[in-house]
Design a protein around this motif. Structure first.
Motif, PDB file in Angstrom:
ATOM      1  N   LYS A   1       0.816  -1.215   0.000  1.00 48.43           N
ATOM      2  CA  LYS A   1       0.000   0.000   0.000  1.00 48.43           C
ATOM      3  C   LYS A   1       0.849   1.264   0.000  1.00 48.43           C
ATOM      4  N   LEU A   2       2.162   1.093   0.006  1.00 50.26           N
ATOM      5  CA  LEU A   2       3.073   2.226   0.103  1.00 50.26           C
ATOM      6  C   LEU A   2       3.862   2.384  -1.186  1.00 50.26           C
ATOM      7  N   SER A   3       4.031   3.623  -1.619  1.00 53.52           N
ATOM      8  CA  SER A   3       4.866   3.892  -2.787  1.00 53.52           C
ATOM      9  C   SER A   3       6.331   3.728  -2.410  1.00 53.52           C
ATOM     10  N   HIS A   4       7.185   3.644  -3.427  1.00 52.65           N
ATOM     11  CA  HIS A   4       8.623   3.521  -3.198  1.00 52.65           C
ATOM     12  C   HIS A   4       9.136   4.733  -2.419  1.00 52.65           C
ATOM     13  N   LYS A   5       8.662   5.918  -2.780  1.00 52.10           N
ATOM     14  CA  LYS A   5       9.109   7.130  -2.090  1.00 52.10           C
ATOM     15  C   LYS A   5       8.681   7.121  -0.632  1.00 52.10           C
ATOM     16  N   LEU A   6       7.448   6.668  -0.382  1.00 51.86           N
ATOM     17  CA  LEU A   6       6.952   6.661   0.989  1.00 51.86           C
ATOM     18  C   LEU A   6       7.720   5.657   1.848  1.00 51.86           C
ATOM     19  N   ILE A   7       8.065   4.520   1.267  1.00 49.78           N
ATOM     20  CA  ILE A   7       8.913   3.552   1.979  1.00 49.78           C
ATOM     21  C   ILE A   7      10.252   4.200   2.323  1.00 49.78           C
ATOM     22  N   GLY A   8      10.816   4.930   1.348  1.00 50.29           N
ATOM     23  CA  GLY A   8      12.081   5.616   1.586  1.00 50.29           C
ATOM     24  C   GLY A   8      11.987   6.658   2.685  1.00 50.29           C
ATOM     25  N   ILE A   9      10.919   7.457   2.691  1.00 48.65           N
ATOM     26  CA  ILE A   9      10.733   8.487   3.721  1.00 48.65           C
ATOM     27  C   ILE A   9      10.610   7.851   5.098  1.00 48.65           C
TER      28      ILE A   9
ATOM     29  N   GLN B   1      20.490  11.735  -3.559  1.00 51.32           N
ATOM     30  CA  GLN B   1      20.866  12.003  -2.170  1.00 51.32           C
ATOM     31  C   GLN B   1      20.437  10.860  -1.252  1.00 51.32           C
ATOM     32  N   PHE B   2      19.228  10.347  -1.489  1.00 48.46           N
ATOM     33  CA  PHE B   2      18.767   9.215  -0.678  1.00 48.46           C
ATOM     34  C   PHE B   2      19.652   7.997  -0.923  1.00 48.46           C
ATOM     35  N   ASN B   3      19.983   7.724  -2.161  1.00 51.25           N
ATOM     36  CA  ASN B   3      20.803   6.553  -2.479  1.00 51.25           C
ATOM     37  C   ASN B   3      22.205   6.669  -1.889  1.00 51.25           C
ATOM     38  N   ASP B   4      22.757   7.888  -1.835  1.00 49.30           N
ATOM     39  CA  ASP B   4      24.054   8.098  -1.181  1.00 49.30           C
ATOM     40  C   ASP B   4      23.951   7.807   0.313  1.00 49.30           C
ATOM     41  N   TRP B   5      22.889   8.315   0.936  1.00 49.39           N
ATOM     42  CA  TRP B   5      22.658   8.041   2.366  1.00 49.39           C
ATOM     43  C   TRP B   5      22.484   6.548   2.602  1.00 49.39           C
ATOM     44  N   LEU B   6      21.729   5.903   1.712  1.00 54.10           N
ATOM     45  CA  LEU B   6      21.472   4.472   1.828  1.00 54.10           C
ATOM     46  C   LEU B   6      22.776   3.683   1.767  1.00 54.10           C
TER      47      LEU B   6
ATOM     48  N   ASN C   1      12.056  20.932   4.253  1.00 49.10           N
ATOM     49  CA  ASN C   1      12.831  21.256   3.057  1.00 49.10           C
ATOM     50  C   ASN C   1      13.904  20.203   2.797  1.00 49.10           C
ATOM     51  N   LYS C   2      14.553  19.753   3.873  1.00 46.65           N
ATOM     52  CA  LYS C   2      15.621  18.775   3.721  1.00 46.65           C
ATOM     53  C   LYS C   2      15.075  17.463   3.152  1.00 46.65           C
ATOM     54  N   ILE C   3      13.971  16.961   3.729  1.00 46.33           N
ATOM     55  CA  ILE C   3      13.401  15.702   3.242  1.00 46.33           C
ATOM     56  C   ILE C   3      12.892  15.855   1.811  1.00 46.33           C
ATOM     57  N   ALA C   4      12.270  16.977   1.516  1.00 48.96           N
ATOM     58  CA  ALA C   4      11.768  17.208   0.159  1.00 48.96           C
ATOM     59  C   ALA C   4      12.911  17.215  -0.847  1.00 48.96           C
ATOM     60  N   ASN C   5      14.026  17.846  -0.482  1.00 47.43           N
ATOM     61  CA  ASN C   5      15.173  17.905  -1.397  1.00 47.43           C
ATOM     62  C   ASN C   5      15.838  16.543  -1.569  1.00 47.43           C
ATOM     63  N   ILE C   6      15.844  15.736  -0.514  1.00 48.13           N
ATOM     64  CA  ILE C   6      16.455  14.411  -0.596  1.00 48.13           C
ATOM     65  C   ILE C   6      15.686  13.510  -1.561  1.00 48.13           C
ATOM     66  N   PHE C   7      14.366  13.557  -1.490  1.00 44.05           N
ATOM     67  CA  PHE C   7      13.565  12.612  -2.268  1.00 44.05           C
ATOM     68  C   PHE C   7      13.094  13.152  -3.623  1.00 44.05           C
ATOM     69  N   TRP C   8      13.166  14.465  -3.792  1.00 40.30           N
ATOM     70  CA  TRP C   8      12.777  15.036  -5.091  1.00 40.30           C
ATOM     71  C   TRP C   8      13.848  16.043  -5.519  1.00 40.30           C
ATOM     72  N   ASP C   9      15.088  15.561  -5.627  1.00 40.02           N
ATOM     73  CA  ASP C   9      16.194  16.482  -5.889  1.00 40.02           C
ATOM     74  C   ASP C   9      16.204  17.020  -7.315  1.00 40.02           C
ATOM     75  N   SER C  10      15.368  16.430  -8.193  1.00 35.47           N
ATOM     76  CA  SER C  10      15.309  16.930  -9.569  1.00 35.47           C
ATOM     77  C   SER C  10      14.151  17.921  -9.770  1.00 35.47           C
ATOM     78  N   SER C  11      13.382  18.165  -8.711  1.00 38.54           N
ATOM     79  CA  SER C  11      12.216  19.061  -8.809  1.00 38.54           C
ATOM     80  C   SER C  11      12.551  20.432  -8.233  1.00 38.54           C
TER      81      SER C  11
END
Length: 439
Positions: free
Chosen positions: A24-32, A146-151, A47-57
């Motif tokens: 029931k969870l999207s990939h992004k939501l699992i990541g968050i 950014q998330f993948n680097d943290w991961l 802002n930090k979480i938004a930038n980590i998961f949507w760094d191209s937006s």
């Protein structure tokens, strides 16, 4: 009280009131959730979480995406009649609600490690059991660098801590002369880092303490093969020197060790031998209530074809079990099994891996062991191996591997052949107790 469980060590799993909600969870939501769960006592900048998961937006889009995902998660729990909000949030920050009942295995792992006492071996074993695999194994988010680097960093950190736990356990079991447990730990460490020479050296020394010269030499050759095929180098001088001393008979176990009493292992897995004529009577005796799942396999005189029997047992498991349960098995393990079995490719990513034979052994053995453990679960299973003396060497090694490790419960194995003194039977009999049933 309702409980949210977040499991990040190994394949990610999220349970709500004991049931999985991962679909029931999207990939992004699992990541968050994963990102926040590792340090859930912290408050996070939106802002930090938004930038980590949507760094191209752009910032407005990324903030909107975050708001939508947080709303989706809140709605999921409200739909389950939970009045409590999972998050405490304002316009600038967000954090988990401390009153919300949440368990995170990675947090448990870290807390137990931070509070470790030198005399608490049970606690170390608990930490070891918490580590089901790499942190968020096989997980990544395609457009979130950014998330993948943290991961990657977290994955390395948890694995490093896990290896330190294994090292402490290995030292303890060695110091208390529980050599079989020490060997099990060393094999776990080699599975993680098959190029670390010091692990093979410890393994060789431990088999010397068990007065098992043959296996000490086997692991020397194993080390040589891995280093040659992966790095094109020979072992360090200390390993070469101990090999020379073993060959000359100069190294013996310490005299006070009564190794002769622990050479043969009585596996918790039931092990039987019979010839063809005694099979029916043996089955009537050990499966009288017909409550065991029977898997009938056979070997054939196929020369030097490696993994033949292993491939057959994979075929039988796939044929006997529902596709849904097979799809739940971790894809990276299917990738490993597909290296030697074409049916496994249906559930894999069809990735062709160019790795050495020794690394293939480690990957295939571990993947099949975990597949059998997950598929059989708590079932009673009876595996029959007809013409056992024709089994290929890789498959024979796997039989010894699962008999020794005992990670798969409630399994009985019947070996069928005419010659109980064949070299394959002698190899099994050398290390394990076996019950003979001859009509």
């Amino acid at each position: 009280m309702a409980k949210l469980e977040i499991y990040l060590l190994g394949r990610v799993e999220i349970l709500w009131q004991g049931e999985s909600i991962i679909d029931k969870l999207s990939h992004k939501l699992i990541g968050i959730l994963s990102y926040m769960a590792v340090n859930r006592e912290n408050s996070f900048s939106r802002n930090k979480i938004a930038n980590i998961f949507w760094d191209s937006s752009d910032s407005n889009s990324s903030r909107y995406n975050l708001r939508y995902n947080i709303w989706s998660l809140r709605k999921l729990f409200k739909d389950n009649n939970i009045k409590q909000d999972i998050f405490i949030a304002d316009k600038e920050s967000i954090r988990f609600n401390e009153e919300f009942n949440i368990y995170v295995d990675a947090e448990d792992f870290q807390n137990r490690l931070d509070n470790f006492r030198a005399d608490s071996i049970d606690n170390l074993e608990h930490i070891r059991n918490l580590y089901k695999g790499e942190f968020l194994e096989g997980f990544y988010i395609k457009d979130s660098s950014q998330f993948n680097d943290w991961l990657f960093y977290e994955r390395e950190r948890f694995q490093r801590d896990y290896i330190n736990v294994l090292a402490k356990l290995q030292e303890y079991y060695k110091s208390t002369e529980r050599y079989q447990k020490a060997i099990e730990i060393l094999e776990n460490m080699i599975n993680i880092n098959p190029l670390k020479e010091e692990l093979y050296l410890e393994l060789i020394k431990t088999y010397i303490q068990l007065d098992n010269r043959d296996l000490a030499l086997h692991h020397y050759n194993r080390c040589c093969t891995v280093l040659r095929e992966e790095l094109n180098v020979s072992p360090m001088e200390e390993i070469k020197n101990i090999y020379k001393k073993i060959k000359k008979g100069e190294i013996k176990p310490k005299k006070e060790k009564k190794v002769s009493n622990i050479r043969k292992k009585e596996s918790k897995l039931n092990l039987y031998y019979t010839d063809k004529s005694g099979l029916e009577d043996l089955l009537n005796r050990i499966n009288e209530s017909k409550d065991k799942e029977v898997i009938y396999t056979s070997t054939y005189p196929v020369g030097n074809i490696e993994y033949y029997w292993i491939s057959e047992i994979i075929d039988k498991i796939i044929e006997k079990h529902k596709e849904e349960s097979l799809k739940e098995f971790r894809r990276n393990y299917w990738n490993d099994l597909s290296m030697i079995n074409s049916m496994a490719m249906e559930y894999s990513d069809n990735i062709l891996l160019n790795i050495s034979n020794e690394i293939i052994n480690n990957k295939v053995f571990k993947a099949l062991e975990i597949l059998m453990k997950e598929i059989f679960n708590n079932k009673k299973v009876l595996i029959i191996i007809n013409h056992f003396n024709g089994i290929d060497k890789k498959s024979l090694e796997f039989i010894k591997y699962i008999l020794y490790r005992e990670n798969i419960k409630n399994i009985s194995i019947i070996l069928i052949d005419k010659d109980k003194d064949h070299e394959n039977m002698k190899e099994i009999r050398k290390y394990f107790k076996i019950e003979y049933f001859i009509k």
